[in-house]
Structures are given as C-alpha cells and as structure tokens.
Enzyme design. Structure first.
Site, PDB file in Angstrom:
ATOM      1  N   CYS A 144      52.372 -49.305 -40.675  1.00  0.00           N
ATOM      2  CA  CYS A 144      52.762 -50.729 -40.683  1.00  0.00           C
ATOM      3  C   CYS A 144      52.513 -51.375 -39.326  1.00  0.00           C
ATOM      4  CB  CYS A 144      54.227 -50.864 -41.087  1.00  0.00           C
ATOM      5  SG  CYS A 144      55.343 -49.803 -40.142  1.00  0.00           S
ATOM      6  N   HIS A 223      59.955 -54.931 -37.552  1.00  0.00           N
ATOM      7  CA  HIS A 223      59.531 -54.603 -36.186  1.00  0.00           C
ATOM      8  C   HIS A 223      59.102 -55.915 -35.513  1.00  0.00           C
ATOM      9  CE1 HIS A 223      59.087 -50.425 -37.463  1.00  0.00           C
ATOM     10  NE2 HIS A 223      58.030 -50.676 -38.202  1.00  0.00           N
TER      11      HIS A 223
HETATM   12  P1  NAD Z   1      60.116 -42.417 -48.791  1.00  0.00           P
HETATM   13  O1  NAD Z   1      60.898 -41.272 -48.284  1.00  0.00           O
HETATM   14  O2  NAD Z   1      60.792 -43.707 -49.035  1.00  0.00           O
HETATM   15  O3  NAD Z   1      59.386 -42.014 -50.146  1.00  0.00           O
HETATM   16  C1  NAD Z   1      58.665 -40.829 -50.280  1.00  0.00           C
HETATM   17  C2  NAD Z   1      58.655 -40.418 -51.733  1.00  0.00           C
HETATM   18  O4  NAD Z   1      57.873 -39.236 -51.877  1.00  0.00           O
HETATM   19  C3  NAD Z   1      60.054 -40.084 -52.255  1.00  0.00           C
HETATM   20  O5  NAD Z   1      60.183 -40.642 -53.558  1.00  0.00           O
HETATM   21  C4  NAD Z   1      60.058 -38.574 -52.281  1.00  0.00           C
HETATM   22  O6  NAD Z   1      60.920 -38.072 -53.285  1.00  0.00           O
HETATM   23  C5  NAD Z   1      58.614 -38.282 -52.630  1.00  0.00           C
HETATM   24  N1  NAD Z   1      58.187 -36.920 -52.250  1.00  0.00           N
HETATM   25  C6  NAD Z   1      58.875 -35.940 -51.636  1.00  0.00           C
HETATM   26  N2  NAD Z   1      58.118 -34.841 -51.515  1.00  0.00           N
HETATM   27  C7  NAD Z   1      56.926 -35.125 -52.052  1.00  0.00           C
HETATM   28  C8  NAD Z   1      55.704 -34.398 -52.231  1.00  0.00           C
HETATM   29  N3  NAD Z   1      55.577 -33.128 -51.825  1.00  0.00           N
HETATM   30  N4  NAD Z   1      54.649 -34.996 -52.831  1.00  0.00           N
HETATM   31  C9  NAD Z   1      54.754 -36.275 -53.238  1.00  0.00           C
HETATM   32  N5  NAD Z   1      55.877 -37.017 -53.098  1.00  0.00           N
HETATM   33  C10 NAD Z   1      56.954 -36.447 -52.514  1.00  0.00           C
HETATM   34  O7  NAD Z   1      58.902 -42.595 -47.747  1.00  0.00           O
HETATM   35  P2  NAD Z   1      58.083 -43.916 -47.475  1.00  0.00           P
HETATM   36  O8  NAD Z   1      58.820 -44.737 -46.482  1.00  0.00           O
HETATM   37  O9  NAD Z   1      57.669 -44.516 -48.765  1.00  0.00           O
HETATM   38  O10 NAD Z   1      56.830 -43.334 -46.703  1.00  0.00           O
HETATM   39  C11 NAD Z   1      55.684 -42.842 -47.385  1.00  0.00           C
HETATM   40  C12 NAD Z   1      54.516 -42.863 -46.433  1.00  0.00           C
HETATM   41  O11 NAD Z   1      54.257 -44.209 -46.045  1.00  0.00           O
HETATM   42  C13 NAD Z   1      54.731 -42.093 -45.115  1.00  0.00           C
HETATM   43  O12 NAD Z   1      53.493 -41.599 -44.682  1.00  0.00           O
HETATM   44  C14 NAD Z   1      55.190 -43.185 -44.171  1.00  0.00           C
HETATM   45  O13 NAD Z   1      54.983 -42.871 -42.821  1.00  0.00           O
HETATM   46  C15 NAD Z   1      54.309 -44.328 -44.626  1.00  0.00           C
HETATM   47  N6  NAD Z   1      54.801 -45.671 -44.297  1.00  0.00           N
HETATM   48  C16 NAD Z   1      56.120 -45.975 -44.406  1.00  0.00           C
HETATM   49  C17 NAD Z   1      56.544 -47.259 -44.081  1.00  0.00           C
HETATM   50  C18 NAD Z   1      57.996 -47.648 -44.170  1.00  0.00           C
HETATM   51  O14 NAD Z   1      58.427 -48.567 -43.485  1.00  0.00           O
HETATM   52  N7  NAD Z   1      58.788 -47.029 -44.994  1.00  0.00           N
HETATM   53  C19 NAD Z   1      55.620 -48.218 -43.664  1.00  0.00           C
HETATM   54  C20 NAD Z   1      54.258 -47.891 -43.626  1.00  0.00           C
HETATM   55  C21 NAD Z   1      53.859 -46.600 -43.932  1.00  0.00           C
END
Ligand code: NAD
Length: 347
Positions: A144, A223
């Site tokens: 992000c 942010h």
């Molecule tokens: P999150 O924890 O909210 O969601 C992750 C999901 O993946 C959950 O539903 C979890 O149960 C599931 N999961 C767990 N183990 C898994 C596996 N082995 N295979 C597939 N799914 C699995 O996380 P998020 O915030 O959605 O982040 C996901 C990605 O996006 C990360 O790489 C993070 O860095 C990136 N990201 C997050 C944000 C943010 O602000 N949340 C912003 C940009 C990018």
C-alpha cells in the site's frame, strides 16, 4: 470473449476486497475464494456467491467447513484447477510455499506487498510498469505504501525526467479489524534505516532515486507520507502545475485541507465513507493541496493512504496485464474504476 477465471487464495482484509472489485468487472469472474477454516469471513463469501475452498488440501480441514454449515468445494488444488490466475492474499511471507503450488498447477499468480520482490523477480503498479508485466507468468502488486508513493511520484518523474526523493512513512499501527498489533500508546520508529518502503518503488520504477524512514503511530485508519522530492534543474514546473497534474492523474484526489475542512485523516476517511464504497474504502491517494509547495527545485508534500484499499484496483489491472488483455494501463484503470463505481451505485 470468455471471462478470465480468477481464484483468490486468502479471503481476509485484501482478499475480500479484491474479490469484490473483480466481481464488479465484466471481463473476469471470481471462481472461488479460500479460507483456512470456518469463520465469520465464510458468511461473506456465501452471501456474495463466491464458491468457498480450503487453503489446504487436507481432507479433515476441508470437512471442518461442513461441520459448521458451510459448503466447501475442495482444497486449494481444486480451486487452482478451475482458475487461470490466482491472486494470493495470504498473510505476508507465505509466498514461497504457495508459489510452488501455483507453478505446479500451471496458473498465473499475483502476490501482494507482504512478499519480497525476489519471490517473483517482477513487481507491479498500474502507472509504472503495466507493459513490463504483460503476459508474465506471475508478479507482485507492491505494498500500500509503495503503491501510494508510485501514484504521485511516477507522473512527476514522467514530467521532469529525474527525481531524488526522501520520505517518511507515518504508518497506522494496525488495520481496524486487527486486535493483535500495536503500539496503542507510543510512537515506534522502524529502526532498520532506511526503511524498505521507499526503495521498494525502485522495483517498479528503478529510475526514481528514493529513500525512506518509517514510524508506526497509534491509529488504524490511514498512513500519511511526508515527502521531499528534488527535481532536476530546468524542470519547468510550478506548485500549481504539479497540483493540476495530480488532479488529472488516475486514482489521486487533491483537496484543500483548509477550504474543504479536511485537514486530518479522520476527515479523509469520513469523506471516503460518503463516496459509498464498501468498508468505507478509499482507492485513491489523497493529497492536501495546501500541503504542496515547490521551493526552487525542492518539492514538499503530504499524502494519505488508505492502507486496506489503494492496492485493490491495481490487482484488477494486474490481472489484465498478466493475461495480456489490455496493454494500455490508463484504459484498464478507467475500466476498473468505472466498473467499481457502477457496482457500488447499484449494490
Ligand atoms: P489478513 O490476515 O487480513 O488475511 C489473510 C487471509 O489469508 C486470512 O483470511 C487467512 O485466514 C488466510 N490465510 C492464512 N493462511 C493462508 C495460506 N497458507 N494460504 C492462503 N491463505 C491463508 O491479511 P491481509 O491484510 O489481507 O494481507 C494479505 C497480503 O496483502 C499480505 O501480503 C499483506 O502484506 C498485503 N497487504 C496488506 C495490506 C493491509 O493494509 N492489510 C495492504 C496492502 C497489502
């Protein structure tokens, strides 16, 4: 033309938003989403009509869904067998394990910014390198913060041909739904300096010289970036022309903190809720007009990033790039954004 079949691996903060954004498009379809086990998030998948799969192929885990009343269509291998491209939205650093599954299933893959560039050797933001990603086997949509920096810096670079940037990321401590992170009453500097956020821009636009520092603060909603950019001699730009340029840039919103009475991230988020996207999301990067100033060759500005949602439309454009269905990033961005706007005006 057949719709592109997209699987979403990980239906959490990012995964559920990407699924919605894909559902809004007429050239792609969500063929399934995964959860690790039955939880409240499954209800949303059911409500939206997204077929539910398990992140694992373990039969016991697959069966655990039906014990709680959810229909599970199989494990991750079953989802991959019906997908052309998978958007990996698993928590960061799980990429290596998942990558092997995608490669052996022969599907294209998109990781998120929690993974390192080295995992894929290719990264993506719509404005910087859509073309470079055309027809690639897999890539990573940058984080992000990196997406936010690229949105305003890439068009600036395109105007003036070189940029040296120093910035500080004032980061939200946790997402609103996240109860396990902090700080809740402290300001926490990232002591690994420079931080990875700025230099990550160079994975999509290597010509921009950039470094960053980062601090986490006790807020959950956005942010803020404090940015200093040195433009080359003879750049020919002014504070006004830079603001006008960002006003014309897809997915950038410029408003005046004083005149529009929107001087904090709390008000920006309230404005986002007025727009009416689900979860109160703001896909655009927010620039305070009255916080932009060019002094000689040095540009100062602030911008705010809705961390949970700015990468969402980028994932949609990225699917078109990997599938080679749209070469022009602006056309893709317009299609993505107009479809999302229509979707939320009617649903
Ligand atoms: P999150 O924890 O909210 O969601 C992750 C999901 O993946 C959950 O539903 C979890 O149960 C599931 N999961 C767990 N183990 C898994 C596996 N082995 N295979 C597939 N799914 C699995 O996380 P998020 O915030 O959605 O982040 C996901 C990605 O996006 C990360 O790489 C993070 O860095 C990136 N990201 C997050 C944000 C943010 O602000 N949340 C912003 C940009 C990018």
């Amino acid at each position: 033309m057949d719709k592109i079949k997209v699987g979403i691996n990980g239906f959490g903060t990012i995964g559920k938003r990407v699924a919605d954004a894909i559902d809004a498009q007429d050239d792609m379809v969500v063929v399934g989403v995964t959860k690790t086990g039955p939880s409240f998030g499954c209800k949303l998948a059911v409500k939206k009509g997204f077929p539910l799969y398990c992140t694992s192929d373990d039969q016991e885990k697959i069966n655990s869904f039906s014990n709680e009343g959810y229909k599970c269509n199989g494990g991750i291998s079953d989802l991959l067998s019906v997908s052309q491209v998978v958007v990996d939205c698993a928590p960061g650093k799980m990429g290596a394990e998942n990558l092997e599954k995608y490669q052996s299933a022969g599907v294209k893959y998109i990781f998120q910014g929690g993974e390192k560039h080295d995992l894929t050797g290719l990264s993506y933001t719509s404005s910087a390198n859509h073309i470079q990603n055309l027809n690639a086997r897999g890539t990573r949509v940058v984080s992000c913060n990196t997406t936010g920096l690229s949105r305003t810096l890439v068009p600036l670079f395109d105007q003036c041909g070189s940029l040296k940037v120093e910035c500080t990321m004032i980061r939200r401590a946790a997402d609103p739904g996240d109860s396990s992170k902090g700080p809740i009453n402290a300001i926490k500097p990232v002591l690994k300096v420079p931080s990875h956020h700025g230099p990550d821009v160079m994975t999509v636009k290597p010509e921009i010289e950039i470094n960053s520092l980062a601090v986490a603060v006790p807020t959950t909603i956005m942010h803020v970036h404090s940015i200093i950019a040195d433009l080359p001699e003879g750049h020919g730009l002014s504070t006004d022309s830079i603001i006008r340029m960002w006003e014309q840039t897809p997915r950038v919103i410029v408003m005046n903190g004083s005149k529009d009475r929107i001087s904090t991230t709390a008000e920006v988020m309230e404005m986002a809720r007025d727009i009416g996207r689900k979860w109160g999301d703001l896909h655009e990067i927010f620039v305070w007009e009255d916080g932009v100033k060019l002094v000689g060759n040095r540009l100062y500005y602030f911008q705010a990033i809705h961390q949970e949602s700015d990468v969402i439309p980028e994932n949609v454009d990225c699917i078109r790039s990997l599938m080679g269905t749209e070469e022009d990033w602006v056309k893709s961005a317009n299609k993505t954004d107009e479809s999302i706007a229509r979707y939320y005006s009617t649903s």
